[in-house]
Design an enzyme around this catalytic site. Structure first.
Site, PDB file in Angstrom:
ATOM      1  N   LYS A  93      10.374 -16.097 -10.860  1.00 45.84           N
ATOM      2  CA  LYS A  93       9.570 -15.010 -11.405  1.00 45.84           C
ATOM      3  C   LYS A  93       8.565 -15.550 -12.400  1.00 45.84           C
ATOM      4  O   LYS A  93       8.921 -16.261 -13.341  1.00 45.84           O
ATOM      5  CB  LYS A  93      10.480 -13.980 -12.087  1.00 45.84           C
ATOM      6  CG  LYS A  93       9.722 -12.834 -12.732  1.00 45.84           C
ATOM      7  CD  LYS A  93      10.640 -11.937 -13.551  1.00 45.84           C
ATOM      8  CE  LYS A  93       9.837 -10.881 -14.293  1.00 45.84           C
ATOM      9  NZ  LYS A  93      10.683 -10.051 -15.177  1.00 45.84           N
ATOM     10  N   LYS A 118     -14.141  -0.949  15.891  1.00 44.52           N
ATOM     11  CA  LYS A 118     -12.817  -1.577  16.005  1.00 44.52           C
ATOM     12  C   LYS A 118     -12.258  -1.451  17.419  1.00 44.52           C
ATOM     13  O   LYS A 118     -11.579  -2.364  17.904  1.00 44.52           O
ATOM     14  CB  LYS A 118     -11.858  -0.948  14.994  1.00 44.52           C
ATOM     15  CG  LYS A 118     -12.162  -1.320  13.554  1.00 44.52           C
ATOM     16  CD  LYS A 118     -11.151  -0.694  12.592  1.00 44.52           C
ATOM     17  CE  LYS A 118     -11.435  -1.138  11.160  1.00 44.52           C
ATOM     18  NZ  LYS A 118     -10.485  -0.550  10.189  1.00 44.52           N
ATOM     19  N   PHE A 146      -4.496   2.086  15.211  1.00 46.36           N
ATOM     20  CA  PHE A 146      -4.692   3.097  14.180  1.00 46.36           C
ATOM     21  C   PHE A 146      -5.545   2.485  13.073  1.00 46.36           C
ATOM     22  O   PHE A 146      -5.426   1.292  12.787  1.00 46.36           O
ATOM     23  CB  PHE A 146      -3.352   3.561  13.607  1.00 46.36           C
ATOM     24  CG  PHE A 146      -2.673   4.627  14.416  1.00 46.36           C
ATOM     25  CD1 PHE A 146      -2.345   5.842  13.853  1.00 46.36           C
ATOM     26  CD2 PHE A 146      -2.357   4.407  15.752  1.00 46.36           C
ATOM     27  CE1 PHE A 146      -1.717   6.831  14.598  1.00 46.36           C
ATOM     28  CE2 PHE A 146      -1.739   5.378  16.506  1.00 46.36           C
ATOM     29  CZ  PHE A 146      -1.410   6.602  15.929  1.00 46.36           C
ATOM     30  N   ASP A 153      -3.908  -6.517   4.800  1.00 45.43           N
ATOM     31  CA  ASP A 153      -4.925  -7.419   5.350  1.00 45.43           C
ATOM     32  C   ASP A 153      -4.817  -8.826   4.765  1.00 45.43           C
ATOM     33  O   ASP A 153      -5.289  -9.789   5.370  1.00 45.43           O
ATOM     34  CB  ASP A 153      -6.326  -6.871   5.067  1.00 45.43           C
ATOM     35  CG  ASP A 153      -6.623  -5.608   5.858  1.00 45.43           C
ATOM     36  OD1 ASP A 153      -6.117  -5.499   6.994  1.00 45.43           O
ATOM     37  OD2 ASP A 153      -7.326  -4.730   5.342  1.00 45.43           O
ATOM     38  N   LYS A 171     -11.316  -5.085  18.856  1.00 42.62           N
ATOM     39  CA  LYS A 171      -9.900  -5.408  18.992  1.00 42.62           C
ATOM     40  C   LYS A 171      -9.434  -5.446  20.444  1.00 42.62           C
ATOM     41  O   LYS A 171      -8.332  -5.909  20.740  1.00 42.62           O
ATOM     42  CB  LYS A 171      -9.056  -4.404  18.201  1.00 42.62           C
ATOM     43  CG  LYS A 171      -9.278  -4.461  16.693  1.00 42.62           C
ATOM     44  CD  LYS A 171      -8.496  -3.365  15.982  1.00 42.62           C
ATOM     45  CE  LYS A 171      -8.802  -3.316  14.495  1.00 42.62           C
ATOM     46  NZ  LYS A 171      -8.246  -4.486  13.777  1.00 42.62           N
ATOM     47  N   ASN A 218       0.844  -1.188   0.000  1.00 44.74           N
ATOM     48  CA  ASN A 218       0.000   0.000   0.000  1.00 44.74           C
ATOM     49  C   ASN A 218       0.884   1.244   0.000  1.00 44.74           C
ATOM     50  O   ASN A 218       2.107   1.148  -0.032  1.00 44.74           O
ATOM     51  CB  ASN A 218      -0.940  -0.011   1.212  1.00 44.74           C
ATOM     52  CG  ASN A 218      -0.193  -0.165   2.514  1.00 44.74           C
ATOM     53  OD1 ASN A 218       0.609   0.671   2.900  1.00 44.74           O
ATOM     54  ND2 ASN A 218      -0.445  -1.283   3.216  1.00 44.74           N
TER      55      ASN A 218
END
Length: 392
Positions: free
Chosen positions: A287, A337, A323, A277, A341, A208
């Site tokens: 490859k 959350k 976060f 995730d 959590k 990301n």
């Protein structure tokens, strides 16, 4: 970072003196009041006018200045500063400092200085490693004086080795630490930061846009406030903050293992990392060729929820902070959350902040919430650590 702080820079006679001009500029840019004292040798490398132009203050060079000494100028300068920084600290200066020699303005200021002192050495490798110099360095450290660097790299003499003055950014971090109250002294913090890379084959991976900048700012400020900080970070090009122990990882599985190992029994665990995730259900050796991937169904497997795992540990950290980056209904998703959590607080911001130098968001703990306006990430990190300190 340095608004209202007073920094006295003692410039020694070495080629690295030109880099101190950039350091003075950065300090001024970040709000510090800067004054400079230069040795006669330093004036051979950089003119006093350079530092006067950068700081807007007179540069002091002479011990026997009639007006200054009538007013005990060296005493006033020593007491004016929040920190005395000597850069570059040459072998000659280190010798004088260690043995109490006071034969010019800078060495006299050093002798009467009662507050924080930071020394940034710069010299040839052989000079740095000499037995006499190392004895002087040890003697100064034993007196509680902080030595920043030196670093290995290219030297002015054309050689490679230890002796290069630390980068201005590293010195800035040390100065910030020296001017920050030790409100976290005795605490141990673990912070994760950055993205993870989940490899498909040996060259392709899932990741990301996170840079890890906010997590690194949090680590820097927590260390500056006196905490022992372990920073577990995914792939990022950011420099390690001063006083922080860094642990590099690549995948979510590696990050979980490192976080679990270091977070056991910690005072605070802060999960800023943008952990992927999902990972590829199967990794491919070598490859994959383009022709092999024209039509392919890729299976993904869920990665572990690191912050939830840490919150459920038997030796759980006293405070666990999550976060979350969201696209919409930020507070609603964060509240769910927070409960799911099992964490003590959560900070949520918008995904658009990824890769940005600024961020804002919402802080939730228990039944209370606080909206935090957008600000530079280092200032946001200060605000968040304030909130962690107030968390009961």
């Amino acid at each position: 970072m340095f608004k209202g702080k007073k920094i006295l820079i003692g410039v020694g006679g070495g080629i690295a003196a030109y880099r101190v001009a950039e350091l003075a500029r950065l300090l001024m840019k970040q709000g510090a009041g800067v004054r400079c004292v230069m040795t006669k040798s330093a004036c051979e490398f950089v003119t006093p006018l350079t530092f006067e132009a950068l700081t807007g203050e007179e540069v002091h060079t002479e011990l026997f200045d009639l007006t200054g000494e009538r007013e005990m100028g060296h005493i006033k300068l020593a007491r004016w500063a929040d920190v005395l920084l000597v850069a570059p600290a040459t072998a000659n200066l280190l010798t004088k400092f260690a043995h109490g020699v006071a034969d010019d303005l800078l060495t006299t200021i050093f002798q009467v200085r009662e507050g924080n002192i930071l020394l940034a050495p710069a010299m040839n490798t052989s000079m740095w490693e000499s037995a006499a110099n190392q004895r002087n360095v040890k003697a100064l450290q034993n007196r509680g004086i902080d030595i920043i660097g030196p670093e290995a790299g290219s030297l002015a003499c054309g050689e490679e080795g230890m002796g290069r003055m630390s980068e201005p950014e590293t010195i800035l971090q040390a100065l910030y630490q020296a001017t920050t109250p030790d409100s976290l002294s005795g605490q141990r913090w673990v912070i994760n930061a950055g993205p993870t890379h989940e490899y498909w084959d040996q060259v392709r991976f899932l990741s990301n846009a996170a840079t890890g900048r906010l997590g690194f700012c949090l680590a820097q400020i927590a260390a500056a406030r006196g905490a022992a900080v372990d920073l577990v970070c995914g792939p990022t090009g950011l420099a390690t903050p001063h006083g922080v122990t860094r642990h590099d990882v690549t995948s979510a599985a590696e990050m979980l293992e490192a976080c679990e190992r270091h977070a056991a029994g910690a005072n605070v665990f802060v999960a800023t990392a943008a952990v992927s995730d999902f990972a590829f259900a199967e990794q491919v050796d070598g490859k994959l060729k383009r022709g092999d991937t024209k039509s392919m169904n890729i299976q993904l497997a869920a990665n572990p929820d690191i912050v939830a795992h840490i919150a459920a540990m038997k030796e759980r950290p006293a405070k666990v902070i999550a976060f979350a980056a969201e696209c919409e209904r930020h507070e609603e998703h964060a509240a769910k959350k927070l409960k799911a959590k099992g964490v003590d607080a959560i900070f949520t911001n918008d995904v658009a902040n990824m890769g940005s130098d600024t961020a804002g968001g919402w802080w939730l703990s228990g039944t209370s919430g606080t909206e935090i306006e957008a600000m530079p990430k280092w200032r946001l990190a200060e605000r968040l650590i304030d909130l962690v300190e107030c968390l009961r």
